[in-house]
Structures are given as C-alpha cells and as structure tokens.
Design a protein around this motif. Structure first.
Motif, mmCIF file in Angstrom:
data_model
loop_
_atom_site.group_PDB
_atom_site.id
_atom_site.type_symbol
_atom_site.label_atom_id
_atom_site.label_comp_id
_atom_site.label_asym_id
_atom_site.label_seq_id
_atom_site.Cartn_x
_atom_site.Cartn_y
_atom_site.Cartn_z
ATOM 1 N N UNK A 23 12.959 -19.999 21.186
ATOM 2 C CA UNK A 23 12.120 -20.904 21.982
ATOM 3 C C UNK A 23 12.372 -20.631 23.459
ATOM 4 N N UNK A 24 11.320 -20.247 24.179
ATOM 5 C CA UNK A 24 11.428 -19.916 25.606
ATOM 6 C C UNK A 24 10.354 -20.667 26.375
ATOM 7 N N UNK A 25 10.745 -21.712 27.079
ATOM 8 C CA UNK A 25 9.774 -22.541 27.790
ATOM 9 C C UNK A 25 9.271 -21.886 29.077
ATOM 10 N N UNK A 26 10.142 -21.153 29.755
ATOM 11 C CA UNK A 26 9.773 -20.514 31.015
ATOM 12 C C UNK A 26 8.964 -19.243 30.736
ATOM 13 N N UNK A 27 7.851 -19.069 31.430
ATOM 14 C CA UNK A 27 6.960 -17.925 31.172
ATOM 15 C C UNK A 27 7.661 -16.596 31.409
ATOM 16 N N UNK A 28 8.474 -16.522 32.475
ATOM 17 C CA UNK A 28 9.185 -15.285 32.759
ATOM 18 C C UNK A 28 10.210 -14.966 31.692
ATOM 19 N N UNK A 29 10.944 -15.971 31.236
ATOM 20 C CA UNK A 29 11.936 -15.775 30.176
ATOM 21 C C UNK A 29 11.270 -15.394 28.869
ATOM 22 N N UNK A 30 10.100 -15.968 28.609
ATOM 23 C CA UNK A 30 9.374 -15.632 27.389
ATOM 24 C C UNK A 30 8.960 -14.160 27.403
ATOM 25 N N UNK A 31 8.494 -13.680 28.550
ATOM 26 C CA UNK A 31 8.111 -12.258 28.652
ATOM 27 C C UNK A 31 9.332 -11.362 28.445
ATOM 28 N N UNK A 32 10.472 -11.748 29.018
ATOM 29 C CA UNK A 32 11.687 -10.958 28.847
ATOM 30 C C UNK A 32 12.128 -10.960 27.390
ATOM 31 N N UNK A 33 11.985 -12.106 26.728
ATOM 32 C CA UNK A 33 12.323 -12.192 25.297
ATOM 33 C C UNK A 33 11.426 -11.262 24.493
ATOM 34 N N UNK A 34 10.143 -11.223 24.818
ATOM 35 C CA UNK A 34 9.210 -10.322 24.133
ATOM 36 C C UNK A 34 9.582 -8.862 24.371
ATOM 37 N N UNK A 35 9.992 -8.545 25.596
ATOM 38 C CA UNK A 35 10.406 -7.175 25.911
ATOM 39 C C UNK A 35 11.645 -6.785 25.110
ATOM 40 N N UNK A 36 12.611 -7.689 25.017
ATOM 41 C CA UNK A 36 13.830 -7.407 24.255
ATOM 42 C C UNK A 36 13.538 -7.266 22.765
ATOM 43 N N UNK A 37 12.655 -8.121 22.247
ATOM 44 C CA UNK A 37 12.302 -8.035 20.826
ATOM 45 C C UNK A 37 11.659 -6.688 20.512
ATOM 46 N N UNK A 38 10.795 -6.215 21.418
ATOM 47 C CA UNK A 38 10.160 -4.912 21.244
ATOM 48 C C UNK A 38 11.172 -3.779 21.390
ATOM 49 N N UNK A 39 12.032 -3.891 22.381
ATOM 50 C CA UNK A 39 13.021 -2.843 22.658
ATOM 51 C C UNK A 39 13.967 -2.631 21.486
ATOM 52 N N UNK A 40 14.404 -3.732 20.856
ATOM 53 C CA UNK A 40 15.369 -3.638 19.770
ATOM 54 C C UNK A 40 14.715 -3.618 18.388
ATOM 55 N N UNK A 41 13.380 -3.632 18.340
ATOM 56 C CA UNK A 41 12.687 -3.573 17.056
ATOM 57 C C UNK A 41 13.002 -4.752 16.153
ATOM 58 N N UNK A 42 13.162 -5.919 16.746
ATOM 59 C CA UNK A 42 13.578 -7.100 15.984
ATOM 60 C C UNK A 42 12.364 -7.817 15.402
ATOM 61 N N UNK A 43 11.854 -7.296 14.299
ATOM 62 C CA UNK A 43 10.667 -7.879 13.675
ATOM 63 C C UNK A 43 10.942 -9.260 13.088
ATOM 64 N N UNK A 44 12.201 -9.639 12.973
ATOM 65 C CA UNK A 44 12.531 -10.940 12.383
ATOM 66 C C UNK A 44 12.709 -12.038 13.429
#
Length: 303
Positions: free
Chosen positions: A179-200
């Motif tokens: 859960x990421x309420x801040x828009x910037x943090x949410x984008x960073x979370x999406x970048x990390x999920x993509x970078x590490x291939x964390x489909x879960x």
C-alpha cells in the motif's frame, strides 16, 4: 482467447520424473514451481534453489527475459512444451530470452553455484532510486526476521517499499500487498516490482476494505505509521481479517505513545515493543548515525 493451461498432479509428477532421470539426480533435489495463472516470484525461487522445474503459460510471457535481466542469462536451461513429457531443448536462458511464453510450457533451470539460502537486508543501492528514503539494510534485516513469513504467506506492507520487495522473495509462492499512498512512492514501488520481477506483489494506493476485498486476505500487516491514518488502518485491517497480526513501525514518539491506546481501543493486545538501534563507523572511522525506529506488535486474543 489464450488457452487456459492447467497441469494435473499426475502430469507434473511425470515431468519431474522425466527431468530427474534425464539429469541423473534425485527428484527431491529439484524445486517445483507452478506459475500457471498464479502469483509467483520466479526470480527469488531461482536465486535460492540450484534446480528449478517451472510449469508456465502466458501468465508471465516475458519470464525468461526477466531472468536474463536479473543476471541469470548464463544459467543452463532445458525447455519443453506440452502436458506430457517429451524431448526438451538444451540451451542457456539468454538463448530464449526474446521469446514469449504461451501454452503449456516446462522450463528446467540449473545453477550449481546458487546458494540455497535467503539473505535478509539487501543493500539499498540495489533498489530503484526515486523519492523513497530507504531504511538502513541492517534494520531491514531485523524487520524481515520479525515478520516470520513462510513461502505461501499473504502479508500487507504500508509505506514499506524495500521491505515489500524482500518480503516478496521470502513469500515467493504467496502474495505481498504493498500500500503506497504517496504518488511518488507508488511509482518507485512499481519500478522496484518491475526491476526484481516480483509478480507476487499487488500494489494499491490506499488501505480500504474495497481495495482489499478483491485480494487474498492478509495474515499479517506491517505499517510504517502516519499519525493521520494509523487508526483508520487498524480499523480497516480488522474488518478484512479480525485475527490479523499488526506490526507498527515508527520514529515518532507521539505515535509510540498513542499506539497502545489505539490498539486496545479496537481489541488488539500489544504483545511486544522493541527499538532497533544500529551503531557503526565508516571506512574513515567516522560514526554514522542511523534512525532508531520502534516496532510495536499487536495481536487479537482468542475469545
């Protein structure tokens, strides 16, 4: 419309036997992972097992590209198609990284040099640079230990980007809700999920009943507390799972002072309060100051 792929137990065991015999190894030394229509962290599984037998379909069409991107391009691989065992193509992961997966697919990846262990506390340099100020990796290692997750766990983490990534690697057959309420943090979370291939990892912008009722029910919640939302978060989580275990992380003394009252108010017993302090010096012998956060654990007692 893409074919719905569903390997039966019998088919998976036949493939396991086929691969074990082909490789001359005991089946118990092979990790089996079914990714067909499932949330799975494939990269973490490969990183922590020497031999992985993956049953795949079009759920993650670029899986092999992500494996190459993660540094597994030179890993030895056997690639097969169909529900029943048949001849498999022998190659490197990099040889097939550009192909999209579809239909019933079986992939066997080998790397004898893999350490079959999970190391907590990845260096912060590994994560995507963005608007997030990451917790020190030594503190993250302690947090990961306190979460006590298993491989099929479902957990919710709020405002905890790097911890969510590491959690997804431990619970590689489970689900991590970030859960990421801040828009910037949410984008960073999406970048990390993509970078590490964390489909879960499932990323949501708010902790609400509406957002959570569409997802697996979390057993545990780890919240980097914000004074304006913490009580609401506790109430919402208890609606979703009345027996949920809640761990609050904070650097703020006023939140620390209020949290026991808030938990008791909503029927949650505080079972532990812990402060994490890390002291170290840099290569020049200069003391490096780090925040000393508090972690407050609450559980609902059985009635």
């Amino acid at each position: 419309m893409a074919e719905k792929v569903q390997f039966t137990n019998s088919q998976m065991l036949k493939w396991m036997e086929y691969v074990a015999d082909m490789q001359g190894v005991s089946a118990e030394k092979i990790k089996m992972l079914n990714t067909c229509s499932k949330r799975r962290n494939v990269l973490a599984t490969i990183a922590t097992h020497k031999r992985v037998l993956i049953f795949a379909d079009s759920t993650y069409p670029n899986m092999l590209y992500k494996c190459w991107e993660a540094g597994y391009g030179d890993y030895e691989m056997y690639f097969g198609k169909g529900y029943e065992p048949s001849e498999m193509k022998h190659c490197k992961v990099s040889d097939m990284m550009d192909g999209n997966l579809e239909g019933p697919t079986v992939i066997y990846i080998v790397n004898e040099n893999t350490r079959e262990s999970m190391i907590f506390g990845m260096k912060n340099d590994n994560f995507s640079s963005g608007m997030v100020k990451y917790v020190g990796h030594e503190i993250r290692a302690v947090i990961m230990n306190k979460l006590e997750m298993d491989v099929r766990d479902t957990v919710l983490l709020a405002n905890a980007e790097s911890i969510a990534v590491e959690a997804s690697m431990v619970a590689y057959e489970g689900v991590v809700i970030a859960a990421e309420r801040d828009a910037g943090s949410l984008r960073t979370m999406e970048e990390n999920a993509s970078k590490f291939g964390t489909h879960n990892i499932e990323i949501i912008p708010e902790i609400t009943v509406e957002a959570l009722e569409k997802l697996p029910t979390p057993r545990l919640a780890f919240i980097v507390a914000q004074k304006s939302t913490i009580e609401n978060d506790i109430v919402t989580l208890l609606k979703v799972n009345p027996k949920i275990k809640i761990i609050i992380y904070t650097l703020e003394l006023d939140i620390l002072a209020d949290i026991k009252y808030l938990m008791k108010k909503h029927g949650v017993d505080v079972t532990e309060v812990m402060q994490i302090a890390v002291s170290k010096v840099d290569k020049n012998g200069v003391f490096v100051a780090q925040p000393a956060p508090w972690m407050i654990t609450g559980e609902v007692k059985e009635k």
